[in-house]
Design a protein around this motif. Structure first.
Motif, short mmCIF file in Angstrom:
data_model
loop_
_atom_site.label_atom_id
_atom_site.label_comp_id
_atom_site.label_asym_id
_atom_site.label_seq_id
_atom_site.Cartn_x
_atom_site.Cartn_y
_atom_site.Cartn_z
N ASP B 244 0.83 -1.21 0.00
CA ASP B 244 0.00 0.00 0.00
C ASP B 244 0.86 1.26 0.00
O ASP B 244 1.74 1.43 0.84
CB ASP B 244 -0.90 0.04 1.24
CG ASP B 244 -1.96 -1.04 1.23
OD1 ASP B 244 -2.05 -1.77 0.23
OD2 ASP B 244 -2.70 -1.15 2.24
N GLU B 271 -0.59 -2.83 -4.83
CA GLU B 271 -1.70 -2.75 -3.87
C GLU B 271 -2.24 -1.32 -3.83
O GLU B 271 -1.88 -0.48 -4.64
CB GLU B 271 -1.21 -3.21 -2.48
CG GLU B 271 -0.62 -4.62 -2.46
CD GLU B 271 -1.62 -5.71 -2.85
OE1 GLU B 271 -2.84 -5.43 -2.92
OE2 GLU B 271 -1.17 -6.86 -3.10
N ARG B 272 -3.06 -1.04 -2.82
CA ARG B 272 -3.76 0.26 -2.75
C ARG B 272 -2.79 1.44 -2.84
O ARG B 272 -1.82 1.50 -2.09
CB ARG B 272 -4.56 0.32 -1.45
CG ARG B 272 -5.40 1.58 -1.28
CD ARG B 272 -6.23 1.52 -0.01
NE ARG B 272 -7.34 0.56 -0.14
CZ ARG B 272 -8.56 0.87 -0.58
NH1 ARG B 272 -8.83 2.12 -0.93
NH2 ARG B 272 -9.50 -0.04 -0.66
N ASP B 273 -3.06 2.34 -3.77
CA ASP B 273 -2.27 3.57 -3.98
C ASP B 273 -0.78 3.31 -4.27
O ASP B 273 0.03 4.23 -4.18
CB ASP B 273 -2.39 4.52 -2.78
CG ASP B 273 -3.82 5.00 -2.57
OD1 ASP B 273 -4.51 5.17 -3.58
OD2 ASP B 273 -4.23 5.18 -1.40
N ALA B 298 -5.68 -3.03 -6.38
CA ALA B 298 -6.49 -2.33 -5.38
C ALA B 298 -6.68 -0.88 -5.82
O ALA B 298 -5.89 -0.36 -6.61
CB ALA B 298 -5.80 -2.39 -4.02
N PRO B 299 -7.72 -0.22 -5.31
CA PRO B 299 -8.00 1.14 -5.76
C PRO B 299 -6.80 2.06 -5.57
O PRO B 299 -6.06 1.94 -4.58
CB PRO B 299 -9.17 1.58 -4.87
CG PRO B 299 -9.84 0.31 -4.48
CD PRO B 299 -8.74 -0.71 -4.37
N THR B 330 -8.19 2.63 -10.96
CA THR B 330 -6.74 2.41 -11.09
C THR B 330 -6.31 3.08 -12.39
O THR B 330 -7.14 3.37 -13.24
CB THR B 330 -6.40 0.91 -11.15
OG1 THR B 330 -7.24 0.29 -12.12
CG2 THR B 330 -6.60 0.23 -9.80
#
Lengths: 258, 461
Positions: B244, B271-273, B298-299, B330
């Motif tokens: 992340d 992963e996220r960000d 992930a977003p 994404t």
């Protein structure tokens, strides 16, 4: 035979895609003088500019073009520039990925390999930018890539000032310019003419409209119609065109040929 | 062996067969460091290699190389390490033959690095290195896999889909060197981690496996170099996991010798960000095949691909990139610039997949190819697969020759045609070069491209 100083065309006949556009041009631009070449659309003005500069798409049928006695027509474009010719393009090409700074330096080194250390070159560039009212951020942009019409013409003037050629052909440098840009072009040409490097430059100012000649006064005005110079005169000839358009001159020429 | 000590070096004649794999496994099991090799995995990978078709039988237009004709004659499979007393510290200006005992001008780790590894062929040159104490940079061996098993879980053999790619499967079966890089949560590095593969003077089959794991909010740059003039065959995989908010720049500068063949599959999971930026400069080798991928899992995840190749002589480069938007929002941004001259051949396949759940995703793919001679050829094959609505997807591609107007324009400024051609060609690559990390690296790539223009025999139309 004595060498004729000047940018000289003699009986120059040129075709594009087998169509004859220039039908025998005789013209002498002397050092330090400004000649205007005026004419309506399609008269062959840009053909003359590209032929002098050596564009491969223009086929010379006969005649000659010399620069201070050196025949240009046999030379590739870069050799003509090295001989002292500069063409300011009506539609300058973009060179993406090549910065203005790098291009200016490469061009100056190509034409005048002998001179200017980097510090002096830098000073020259910044002085000329100042004259042209140009932001130094210009130097980091890619050559003509995404430039407005006015920015392209200013870059042409910047290159001319930095190369300081013997003869400059300005092809429709005024087209598409607003009054501010036109003034800054005029200022730049005049500043160059007043400088030591620039006082002997001979100019051929190609234009459709007389307005650029208010900022860059011509010593001699030629009218080009249908591939021939039909009339040559002083600055007053430009005023005549402004007042009456090209029709009067065209009719006169037709009558003379009949 | 020079000042170093050799240890556990094995050398076998390489063929991509079960018989060779048996000998590989016997050697690895006999190393006696307590960690048995993953025999089952290697055997399964070899079976996949044998079963999978050669890549590129698909619509290939002008691309002529047939992977089925690939030869593995007179290659050696080696594994092990040597120790060296001196630090290989300076990158060579141009690729040159490398010998293990030769410590002058060796293409190696640049002085500025946060740690690194250096291989000659598959042999690790074990030299003092200034690894940042906060991070892990170790050779990937059976024992390090065992030691770091908990950290590697979910990444090792899980990111690159080796079951689906013939050469990723081959790399997995015969893996003989590699690196594991771990940057823990919150650690942000200022200098790059460098992994250098130099070809051995005698021909080797090298199967590297690089694993990079970035923890939460970690930041790093990894520079993978391939240098040397040996006729090596390299077939590797690189697996990246960005946690992340992590950011990774992963740059590959491939400058192998003119007869070298080099294949790589590199993939990342974001992963996220998290952001992963792949930078690839394929400059050397006779045949280079690269698959670059990123799974946006992930977003907020983002992938960038910046790749260039310039094929001169008989060089072939086959490049595939892919961005897999599994969820939204994404984003991905791919820029590829390729050029070819002489009889250079290139192929670029650009894949963008936006899956049904990837709403509000944004994908951009731009590739431009420049052909500088009559016999050069580059295919551009974009493939966009969009299964979600409310997404932004851009694709643009061009294949062209040099702009005559630009050449004339430069000529009118006194710049001779050859010089103008160089200027315009180098400028063509600039949008990709500008995205590479570090001014020194960018200049190095410009110099290398400039050298390739010098070496090209036919560079006009």
């Amino acid at each position: 035979m004595p060498i004729t100083r000047g940018l000289v065309a003699r009986d120059l006949r040129v075709a594009v895609e087998n169509k004859e556009i220039l039908k025998g041009i005789d013209l002498t631009v002397e050092p330090g003088r400004v000649h205007a070449l005026m004419g309506p659309n399609g008269s062959g003005k840009s053909t003359l500019a590209f032929t002098l500069a050596g564009h491969p798409g223009y086929q010379v049928l006969s005649g000659s073009a010399t620069l201070d006695g050196e025949e240009l027509l046999e030379l590739p474009p870069d050799k003509r520039a090295k001989a002292g010719l500069f063409l300011s393009f009506q539609y300058p090409a973009a060179i993406p990925g090549v910065s203005v700074a790098n291009f200016l330096r490469t061009a100056r080194m190509a034409v005048r390999p002998e001179d200017l250390n980097p510090a002096k070159f830098r000073k020259l560039v910044f002085d000329k930018l100042d004259t042209l009212d140009m932001d130094p951020a210009f130097l980091g942009r890619y050559v003509n890539d995404g430039f407005s019409g006015g920015e392209k013409k200013r870059l042409e003037m910047l290159q001319m000032a930095i190369i300081a050629p013997k003869y400059a052909v300005l092809d429709e440098t005024d087209s598409g310019l607003d009054i501010d840009a036109l003034q800054s072009v005029g200022r730049s040409v005049n500043a160059l003419r007043e400088s030591d490097e620039g006082k002997d430059i001979g100019f051929l100012v190609i234009t459709h409209y007389p307005r650029i000649l208010k900022y860059v006064p011509a010593d001699v005005v030629h009218i080009l119609i249908d591939g021939r110079i039909v009339k040559t005169g002083g600055p007053e000839l430009a005023n005549e065109i402004e007042r009456d358009g090209y029709d009067g001159v065209r009719d006169e020429a037709a009558a003379a040929r009949a | 062996m020079p000042s170093g000590v050799s240890e556990t070096l094995a050398t076998l004649d390489f063929t991509p067969t079960a018989a060779t794999l048996d000998r590989v496994i016997t050697f690895l099991d006999g190393q006696g460091d307590g960690a048995a090799s993953d025999t089952a995995l290697r055997c399964e990978a070899l079976a996949r290699y044998e079963a999978l078709p050669a890549p590129g039988a698909r619509p290939s237009r002008g691309w002529k190389y047939d992977y089925a004709a690939l030869k593995f004659e007179e290659l050696r499979w080696t594994s092990g390490r040597i120790e060296m007393a001196t630090i290989p510290s300076r990158p060579a200006p141009r690729p040159r033959p490398v010998e293990a005992g030769d410590d002058v001008d060796r293409p190696a780790l640049a002085t500025e690095n946060a740690g690194g590894l250096f291989f000659v062929g598959a042999t690790r040159v074990d030299a003092p290195s200034n690894v940042d104490p906060r991070i892990t940079v170790v050779p990937l061996t059976e024992s390090s896999k065992h030691h770091f098993a908990a950290r590697l879980a979910g990444t090792l053999h899980e990111i690159v889909d080796w079951r689906a790619d013939k050469f990723a499967a081959l790399a997995t079966a015969f893996e003989n060197c590699g690196a594991f890089v771990h940057v823990p949560d919150g650690v942000q590095l200022d200098t790059p981690i460098q992994i250098v593969f130099a070809s051995a003077p005698d021909d080797e089959a090298v199967f590297p496996h690089v694993v990079v794991i970035l923890g939460k909010d970690a930041r790093a740059t990894v520079l993978e170099r391939h240098v040397g003039e040996g006729d090596s065959f390299t077939c590797g995989i690189v697996e990246v996991h960005a946690g992340d908010g992590a950011e990774l720049d992963y740059a590959v500068v491939q400058q192998t010798g003119e007869a070298a063949r080099i294949f790589f599959s590199r993939d990342a999971r974001c992963e996220r960000d998290a952001q992963v930026r792949w930078h690839l400069a394929e400059l050397g080798g006779a045949l280079a095949r690269t698959v670059l991928g990123a799974k946006l899992a992930a977003p907020g995840a983002r992938a960038e691909v910046s790749a260039l190749f310039f094929n001169t002589g008989m060089q072939h480069v086959d490049l595939t990139s892919g961005a897999d938007h599994t969820v939204g929002p994404t984003s991905s941004d791919t820029v590829v610039r390729s050029a070819a001259t002489d009889r250079g051949q290139g192929r670029y396949v650009g894949n963008i997949v936006i899956r049904p759940k990837a709403h509000r995703s944004d994908a951009s793919l731009r590739d431009d190819a420049l052909l500088l001679s009559k016999h050069a050829h580059i295919d551009s094959i974009p493939a966009l697969e969009i299964a979600a609505n409310d997404v932004k997807a851009f694709h643009g591609a061009t294949v062209g020759s040099l702009d005559e107007d630009a050449l004339f324009y430069a000529g009118s400024r006194g710049i001779a045609r050859g010089e103008a051609l160089r200027l315009i060609t180098l400028g063509f690559f600039e949008p990709v070069i500008a995205r590479f990390p570090g001014a020194a690296l960018r200049d190095e790539i410009r110099t290398s491209l400039d050298g390739k223009i010098d070496d090209a025999t036919e560079i006009d139309l």
